[in-house]
Design a protein around this motif. Structure first.
Motif, PDB file in Angstrom:
ATOM      1  N   ASN A  90     -31.929 -38.559  -0.414  1.00 45.41           N
ATOM      2  CA  ASN A  90     -31.661 -39.994  -0.612  1.00 45.41           C
ATOM      3  C   ASN A  90     -32.178 -40.825   0.558  1.00 45.41           C
ATOM      4  OD1 ASN A  90     -30.536 -39.847  -3.174  1.00 45.41           O
ATOM      5  ND2 ASN A  90     -28.485 -39.447  -2.374  1.00 45.41           N
ATOM      6  N   ASP A  91     -32.062 -40.301   1.779  1.00 48.41           N
ATOM      7  CA  ASP A  91     -32.629 -41.000   2.940  1.00 48.41           C
ATOM      8  C   ASP A  91     -34.146 -41.141   2.800  1.00 48.41           C
ATOM      9  OD1 ASP A  91     -30.144 -41.301   4.124  1.00 48.41           O
ATOM     10  OD2 ASP A  91     -30.431 -39.691   5.596  1.00 48.41           O
TER      11      ASP A  91
ATOM     12  N   ASN B  82     -26.329 -32.730   4.325  1.00 45.66           N
ATOM     13  CA  ASN B  82     -26.380 -32.303   2.930  1.00 45.66           C
ATOM     14  C   ASN B  82     -27.782 -32.592   2.379  1.00 45.66           C
ATOM     15  OD1 ASN B  82     -26.435 -33.039   0.108  1.00 45.66           O
ATOM     16  ND2 ASN B  82     -24.208 -33.044   0.101  1.00 45.66           N
TER      17      ASN B  82
ATOM     18  N   ASP C 161     -28.152 -35.844   0.380  1.00 48.69           N
ATOM     19  CA  ASP C 161     -28.133 -37.034   1.244  1.00 48.69           C
ATOM     20  C   ASP C 161     -29.463 -37.181   1.986  1.00 48.69           C
ATOM     21  OD1 ASP C 161     -25.533 -37.614   0.458  1.00 48.69           O
ATOM     22  OD2 ASP C 161     -24.630 -36.631   2.214  1.00 48.69           O
TER      23      ASP C 161
END
Length: 171
Positions: free
Chosen positions: A8-9, A2, A5
């Motif tokens: 965010n990583d 996604n 995600d």
């Protein structure tokens, strides 16, 4: 993975600096927050609390978190709202600057958003018709990174610090 995600990583993995070019006139937004603003009510401080805590944490460690937001001509409702919501980000440690759409075009800034992490990774962001992040293209290719560093190096010095822009803008 996604794209949210994946982004965010990237937020968890950069060490030195994050620089964002933000050029859409509208993004998906918390409609309740926008409604409060339209009604002249103050923002709910809990809404941005996790983000502001994250910014305070990384900037307290000396990590730079910078962005330039392009101001459409005329301003969208979203951007008018965002101008009034930005000071809390500044207070948390972000360095946010503004540039007009015409200046951005003169500088040949891209028409897509991107992050430049640690001057070694680029994350090109694409949004869907629902204004949500739909795709994230991450590159460490030196040519792609160099191109996006050049964009930053053109736009950053031309952009106006939030406090300076906000103090001189028309009501």
């Amino acid at each position: 993975m996604n794209p949210a995600d994946q982004l965010n990583d990237l937020f968890r993995s950069f060490r030195i600096s994050s620089w964002r070019w933000e050029c859409q006139g509208d993004y998906a937004v918390d409609e309740a927050a926008l409604r409060r603003w339209r009604n002249g009510q103050p923002d709910d401080p809990a809404r941005k609390a996790p983000w502001l805590a994250y910014i305070r944490d990384i900037t307290s460690r000396g990590v730079r978190f910078e962005r330039v937001r392009m101001l459409t001509e005329p301003l969208t409702e979203y951007l008018r709202w965002l101008l009034e919501q930005t000071q809390s980000n500044i207070d948390a440690g972000e360095d946010i600057r503004w540039i007009t759409e015409s200046q951005a075009h003169e500088l040949r800034a891209p028409d897509y958003d991107f992050y430049l992490f640690d001057d070694e990774r680029v994350a090109i962001m694409r949004f869907g018709t629902d204004k949500l992040l739909a795709d994230l293209e991450v590159s460490t290719d030196p040519a792609v990174v160099d191109e996006h560093r050049r964009y930053r190096d053109l736009v950053w010095p031309a952009a106006v610090r939030h406090a300076d822009y906000y103090a001189t803008r028309s009501p």
